[in-house]
Structures are given as C-alpha cells and as structure tokens.
Design a protein around this motif. Sequence first.
Motif, PDB file in Angstrom:
ATOM      1  N   ALA B 263       0.960  -1.163   0.015  1.00  0.00           N
ATOM      2  CA  ALA B 263      -0.134  -0.066   0.048  1.00  0.00           C
ATOM      3  C   ALA B 263       0.896   1.318  -0.034  1.00  0.00           C
ATOM      4  O   ALA B 263       0.489   2.330  -0.673  1.00  0.00           O
ATOM      5  N   GLU B 264       2.025   1.316   0.621  1.00  0.00           N
ATOM      6  CA  GLU B 264       2.766   2.325   0.655  1.00  0.00           C
ATOM      7  C   GLU B 264       3.453   2.926  -0.686  1.00  0.00           C
ATOM      8  O   GLU B 264       3.617   3.979  -0.789  1.00  0.00           O
ATOM      9  N   ASP B 265       3.520   1.795  -1.498  1.00  0.00           N
ATOM     10  CA  ASP B 265       3.977   2.015  -2.733  1.00  0.00           C
ATOM     11  C   ASP B 265       2.609   2.547  -3.762  1.00  0.00           C
ATOM     12  O   ASP B 265       2.696   3.435  -4.591  1.00  0.00           O
ATOM     13  N   ALA B 266       1.554   2.205  -3.292  1.00  0.00           N
ATOM     14  CA  ALA B 266       0.474   2.492  -4.114  1.00  0.00           C
ATOM     15  C   ALA B 266       0.095   3.837  -3.806  1.00  0.00           C
ATOM     16  O   ALA B 266      -0.454   4.649  -4.848  1.00  0.00           O
ATOM     17  N   VAL B 267       0.456   4.472  -2.678  1.00  0.00           N
ATOM     18  CA  VAL B 267       0.061   5.958  -2.406  1.00  0.00           C
ATOM     19  C   VAL B 267       0.980   6.783  -3.271  1.00  0.00           C
ATOM     20  O   VAL B 267       0.317   7.740  -3.938  1.00  0.00           O
ATOM     21  N   GLU B 268       2.155   6.360  -3.694  1.00  0.00           N
ATOM     22  CA  GLU B 268       2.699   7.249  -4.673  1.00  0.00           C
ATOM     23  C   GLU B 268       2.118   7.009  -6.205  1.00  0.00           C
ATOM     24  O   GLU B 268       2.054   7.988  -6.724  1.00  0.00           O
ATOM     25  N   VAL B 270      -0.933   6.462  -6.842  1.00  0.00           N
ATOM     26  CA  VAL B 270      -2.351   7.150  -6.745  1.00  0.00           C
ATOM     27  C   VAL B 270      -1.946   8.594  -7.233  1.00  0.00           C
ATOM     28  O   VAL B 270      -2.413   9.305  -7.892  1.00  0.00           O
ATOM     29  N   GLU B 271      -1.153   9.125  -6.376  1.00  0.00           N
ATOM     30  CA  GLU B 271      -0.663  10.567  -6.578  1.00  0.00           C
ATOM     31  C   GLU B 271      -0.073  10.972  -7.737  1.00  0.00           C
ATOM     32  O   GLU B 271      -0.485  11.963  -8.344  1.00  0.00           O
TER      33      GLU B 271
END
Lengths: 467, 467
Positions: B263-268, B270-271
């Motif tokens: 998920a922490e890679d997904a934040v980037e 999405v942004e």
Amino acid sequence: MYEEQLNDPGAVQVEQRTAPPYESAIERASLVEEMIYEGMRDGVWSYYMSLHPSDRAAVLTELPAGIRRSLAQEMQPETLAGLLDYMEPRISARVLRQFSADALADVLDLTDPATSTEILGRLPGGKRLDTIAAMEASRPVEALLRYEEDSIGRLADVRTPVLSEDTTVPIALDRLRLMGTAAEEMRSLLVVNNYGFLVGSLNPVRLALARPSATVGQIMDRDITSVTTSMDEQVAVQIMSQLRVSELPVVEEDGRLVGLVRAEDAVEVVEDIATEDMYRMAGIGEERITGPLAESVRSRFPWLALNLVTVFLAAAVIGLFESTIARVVALAAFLPVVAGQGGIGGTQTVTLVVRSLATGGLPRGLGLRILRREMILGLIHGLVLGAIIGGIGWVWEGNAILGGVLALAMTGNMVVASVAGAGVPLLLRRLRMDPAVSAAVFVTTFTDVIGFALFLGLATIFIEFLL
Amino acid sequence: MYEEQLNDPGAVQVEQRTAPPYESAIERASLVEEMIYEGMRDGVWSYYMSLHPSDRAAVLTELPAGIRRSLAQEMQPETLAGLLDYMEPRISARVLRQFSADALADVLDLTDPATSTEILGRLPGGKRLDTIAAMEASRPVEALLRYEEDSIGRLADVRTPVLSEDTTVPIALDRLRLMGTAAEEMRSLLVVNNYGFLVGSLNPVRLALARPSATVGQIMDRDITSVTTSMDEQVAVQIMSQLRVSELPVVEEDGRLVGLVRAEDAVEVVEDIATEDMYRMAGIGEERITGPLAESVRSRFPWLALNLVTVFLAAAVIGLFESTIARVVALAAFLPVVAGQGGIGGTQTVTLVVRSLATGGLPRGLGLRILRREMILGLIHGLVLGAIIGGIGWVWEGNAILGGVLALAMTGNMVVASVAGAGVPLLLRRLRMDPAVSAAVFVTTFTDVIGFALFLGLATIFIEFLL
C-alpha cells in the motif's frame, strides 16, 4: 502437470483478479433492482449476501435512493456495519439519515470509530448528539470528533493495541494471543510509558522470538516518527509516502498517544484529495457521474452562474471598443485568438501551482519566486506565440501594424495569464482559502478581460494604420 | 510531572513531526550550494550525510543539475542506492545517465529491483543493456522489465520471502530468524506449492504462535486475492483500496507467484496518476514548478502551439460572418459570452468523465448512457443560462430578437459542450489513447467554433430584426 494443479480444489481457492471488480457494480445493481421489481425478495437477499462486502457496498451505492434505503433498513446491524468501511461516508450518511438514533447507534457501535466519526460528522447536529448518546462505544467517537475535519486526528485508528514499556515478554505475548486473529493484523505494537506518552514501537515477530526475561522497553525500537493530531491529513500522508512507511502513530500535542494511521487508508485520502482539487479547479461540487441529475445540477450550476459575471465583464470590455470594431470589423475575428491562448496558458500555470501546493512540491515562502518564474515563462511563451500569431495576422489581413498589435497584445496577455495563474492560488492560500476553488473561472476572467482590453486598446491607438 | 517526562532523554528520542519535512528541501539545497561555492567540501558532506535519506533525496532533487551530478558521483554506491528509493525515477535517471555502465551496475545492485527497473526503463536502450549485463543481481530486474510500463508487474517486490506449503513450523520459523530485521517488515508470508503457484498466505505472528508439528499448509489462509502481472497499476491500486488491504500478491497469468505490491507504494502511484491526469488535461507535460525554465517550456509549449489551431479555427468562423458583424457591431461583445459559458460547461464535464474513468467510477459499456446523461444536463443548464443571458442581452441592447438569438445559441452550445466534454475522453479511451490528453484544448475547440457558428449563424438569419 500445471493443469492437474489447476484442477486441484485446494489451489483454485485463490481468487485471481484479472478484471476490476467494480466493472460490474452497475450491472449488479440493475439486477438487484429488477429482482425487487419482480417481487423476488428472497432471491435478492441470497444474491446480495453472496457478494464480497466491498462489492455489496458498491452495489448499494449504485442503487436508486429509495431501494438503497429500504435494503439498508432490512439489513442486520452487523451486515450494514460491515459495509460502511467500504462506502463513501457521504453516501453512508445519506443512507443512514432515515434511521432512528437508536437503530443508528446499534450499527455504529459495530463500525470502526474512524468511519463512524466521518458518518456522524455528516449528520445534522441534533441527530448526531442523539446517536452518540445512544451508542455504547461512544467514547472513541467523541474523542475523534474533537479533532478538526481533514486533520489526521480524525483518521486515527484509536483501537490499536498498546503495550506498556515495563511489560515483560511473556505477558505481552499473552495479550497478543488474547487478541486472536486481530493480533495478526498488527504490523507494529505501539509502546507507551506510564503517562501514556509514545516512547517506541515493537514488531510482533521480534516480540514472539524474544527471550522471556526481557521487557518490552528493552527490545522495542525507540526511533519512531509520529505526527500530531492537528496536522492536515494531506501533509501527514505526504510524510508517510516520503518516508515509505506503512503506519504512522498519531499523538496529541503533548506527546500522548492517540492511535495509528495506516497506508491503506492513506490511499483513499490521496485519491479523494486529488479528485476534490480537480473538481474544484473545474468548478464542480460533490457528484458522481452515475448519480442523480439533480445532484449534478446542484454541483455545477453555481459555478456556471458565477462565470456569467466573467463573460459579461468581457462583453462589457468589448462593448467599450465598439466604435473601433465598427471601423475595422476584422478585429472581431482575432478576439478569440488572444483570449483563447491566454486561457490555455493560465490553465497550465494554475494547474501546476494548485497541484504543487497539494502534493507539497511548493513550500511556503517561495510565492514571489514562483510568481517571477511564471512571469518569465509567460514572457517567453508570449514572445514566441506573439511572433507567430502576429505573423499570421499580418499575412491574413495584409496589414503589418495589425500583426504588431496582435503580437503585443498576445505577449501581454500571456504574462497576465501566468501572473494570474500563479497569483490567484497563492493569494487564496495566503487568505487560508482553498487554492483550487474555481481556478478555471477566476483565471479566464483575467485572460479574457485583459486580453480584450489590451488588443482592442492597442488597436484603438493605432486605428489610423489599420484602416 | 509531564515536564519531567519530557526532559527524560529516553522519551524525547521519539521524533515528532509537526511541520512537513519537505518544507525546507529548497532551503537545504541552497545551503549546500553556497557551501560548495565557498569550497567547504567537508562541511557539505558532514551536513548532507546528517540528513535522513528521504531528506537527502529531496535536497538532491532541488540542486542545480551540475552540482547534483557531481555530488552523486562522489557518493559511495550504497549511499546513492539508499536515496534512489525516495527519488522520482525521472530525476534518478537524469542523475545516473552520466555514470558508466559498471558504476551504474554497482549502484543498482544495491537498489530495490522495482526501483532499478523504473530507472533502467528511462535510460537509452544501449546503456540499459550494458548496465544489466554488468549487474550481479540482474535476474529480478530482467524479469520485471518483461512487464509492460504502468502494469502492476513492474511494481512487484520480487524479493518477498516465500514459504512452501509442506514446510513445518519450526523450519519456517528458522527461515524467519535467518532473515533478521527484514523478517519484522513482513505483514504476511506468501505460500506456494511445489510448482511455484500461489496457494495461500501466512501471518508471521500466527506462525510464531503455532504448534511445532503443524505444516505451513495447515495453518495458512487459503482465502487470498491476487492480481496478474499485466493488470494496469491503477486498476490494481483501486482493488487494493477497495478491499482495504495493505498488500496484494502479484501472479503470472498461469498462477505462478511473482511478488508483492504494498500500500505504501500504491500511495505514490495514486498521487502520480492524479498529477499526470491533471497535467495532461491542462496541457502540461513533465515538469516541476521549481525545476529549470527550459523544462517548463518543453512541457507546455507543444500544447500552446496545438491550441493555435483551435483559436485560428475560431477566428476563421468569425471571419465568415464579418459582414454580419459589420452590420450589427454589438454582436462582437456577445462572442465571449457564448464561448466562455460553453468552455466552463465543457471543462466541468470533461473533468468529471476523465476523473471517473481514472478512479474506476465509470465502468466500460456505459459510454452511451453517460453521453445521454450529460446531454440532458447540458440542455438543462443551457435552457436556464440561455434564459438569463438572453434576458440580459435583450435589456442591454433593447432588442428581443437579439435576446432570443443569444438564448438559442447558448442552449445549443451548452449541449455541444456536454457532448464534446463526455465524447472526447470516451472516444480517446475507445481508441486506446489516454482520455486525459489535452482535454482542455480539444473541448474549447468545440465550444468556441460551434458557439461562434451558432450565434453568428442565427444572427445572420435574423439580421433584419437586429438592425
């Protein structure tokens, strides 16, 4: 050999997603709607309950408001509570508004406090207080409601388990075992001292492998980054993404631990903020593209009405120069050229500035530097575009002076577009307003009004050479 | 008592963030720049190395290209590798382009394969092949490079530890212990069968607490959702966000396990996707607001130049009706009214459609339904705005027919704006192009050209009543 494997029932329990699950939420909703109209109540329920909770939530969102409400009212509190985590709080609040305070309290008692708080925050004040009074687990919700909207405090999971630093390893392990499957979701256990201050974190695997005589304080990590409750959720998410961590503890200003924010919740925050910014820039309120028409009108009409002021201001400017246009009608054709290029230039700058402000790419205190930078860019673009457009105008009308007037007006308007595009959002931020609000409307006001005034004003000055 | 606590050195090791760390990356970069110009090489290094790796990456990004390159070249491979995870791959590739293939291979051997792959994908073909040939840990990178850009396969962490289903608990625990601190970062251990197919997942805490006689296959979770490597990264992130999970296993089409997305890679992701969409809609390429001017010109000028076609098309339409304007000059003033309102209406629709496509809010197969819905909305808005604008035009010029012409043109243009706003991105998607590309330019072309043609065309028909 592979085929054998694929036919093994043990192996195919793995759900493999090759198509997005939401592709069919609308079709599923239509199916449910049809079944209801045909009176197949039992069929509806067995079909609906066979879906994954996240799909149930998606279907509920897509159903017409009436069916949505009656379906929600027939659900068991625990079933409904299981969906709320996956639904937009705005939709959840609309579904739950019809519930009595007692019925609502039963549902929210079974819901994650952060989700309950978001829903309660969208209910009318009286209903909100009645519901909280009727809730059994009202304390965490009341605590979260103290934090401001859009602050990271609101998003904190306050039910995260906490260890005291002088707990011994066997006792900590017992606490973990008592939690059952919930323990497995823990990526780190937060450690506090006797005063409730966050002092470190402990990985559950390290705890499980530690020697029994140690205390939590001895084996924990002391190096831990936390954020305070009042921090803007967007800034907190930036920090999480920049540090590449999957969890971030949230503490009060004085250091007392409140809870934990997780990366999977942050994904939604990031997505929602980006959508909100895009919509605000374009002049859209809250709406879904598959939602009811009335919602869309309410969402868009105010900005269209505001834009009326803009376009009539521009019309008034042209009106001022009517006698010039009467003498050289060809000028009218070039009006959209000057205004249109300025509009695109302004949109580019405003989009870049608004997005950079949102993602932390534009630190405070750099406003003037950015304004100067964009002004130079506007000048560069304006000179090049002015030369091209002036040249075309010259050839088109066979008048070099007209070309010169076009070139000058174009250059000026590109500078204005850049300054307005950077200045409007920076000013809005300084006034503590949302920099994205209706950027499109404000910036086109500048580029239209000033573009027309520059072009027609210059044409009026040089009118003798244009005849 | 609290103060005592705060003065306790054990307690204050907790780093509490109340302000975003990136606020000062630009100031820090200026400081580094100054120190270098004053020849304080040692000072630069001790200052720079005192920063957190994520801050070092931010400072490196903000430095002028020349200093950035020389600083990178002086770093130890492991120091540089430690920064790459926190840097934009675009910037990393620019910094590393100057390295020899061997030097680059040394750095990338120490970097996470997903990050290395992103950087390698941005290098020129020859350099890429040479570097991969020189790398020791080239296998995972080569594997990832087989997946398409923007597919979730590229983002997978292929170094995630995997257990076989017939491993016993003590042996699995030993493997966990051998991993050291890396084991603590595991939220779940993926379980495969003898053929490498994903069959389940096992929580490390459950493993640590399990009885020794069990096998991994007996205690694992069989209920696990995975995605295939070819899935678009955006769709995969949607699934992760919708299911509220923090990790998602990635498998080949045949079910063989590849790795894990977090998920922490997904934040980037999405942004970045949101930023890209916003920029494309506004006609901006790749740039940073604090980056070099030349980059900004390259990023924006192509769209400004494309827009020239639009504005001159609009100008040509007005030119066609020059004789009408010559007879009723007042018409010129109303040109921006019709075009401007249409432009905002079109921008609203295109923004909503593009964003809904991006976030999965608009499933395939609904194109015609959306087109019809937006057309109805355009008609509603057009009728209301037409009535208002027609009324103002009537009073302003004292001519009811002019008011009627304005009202008709406004209504027609709002319908066109809605249809173009929804139709352009839907058509682009059908053509397998990016729906966001230059939406602003395309949509204003429609609203300008058709708005002018409608208004001036109607005015030409009714010219006798306008004199």
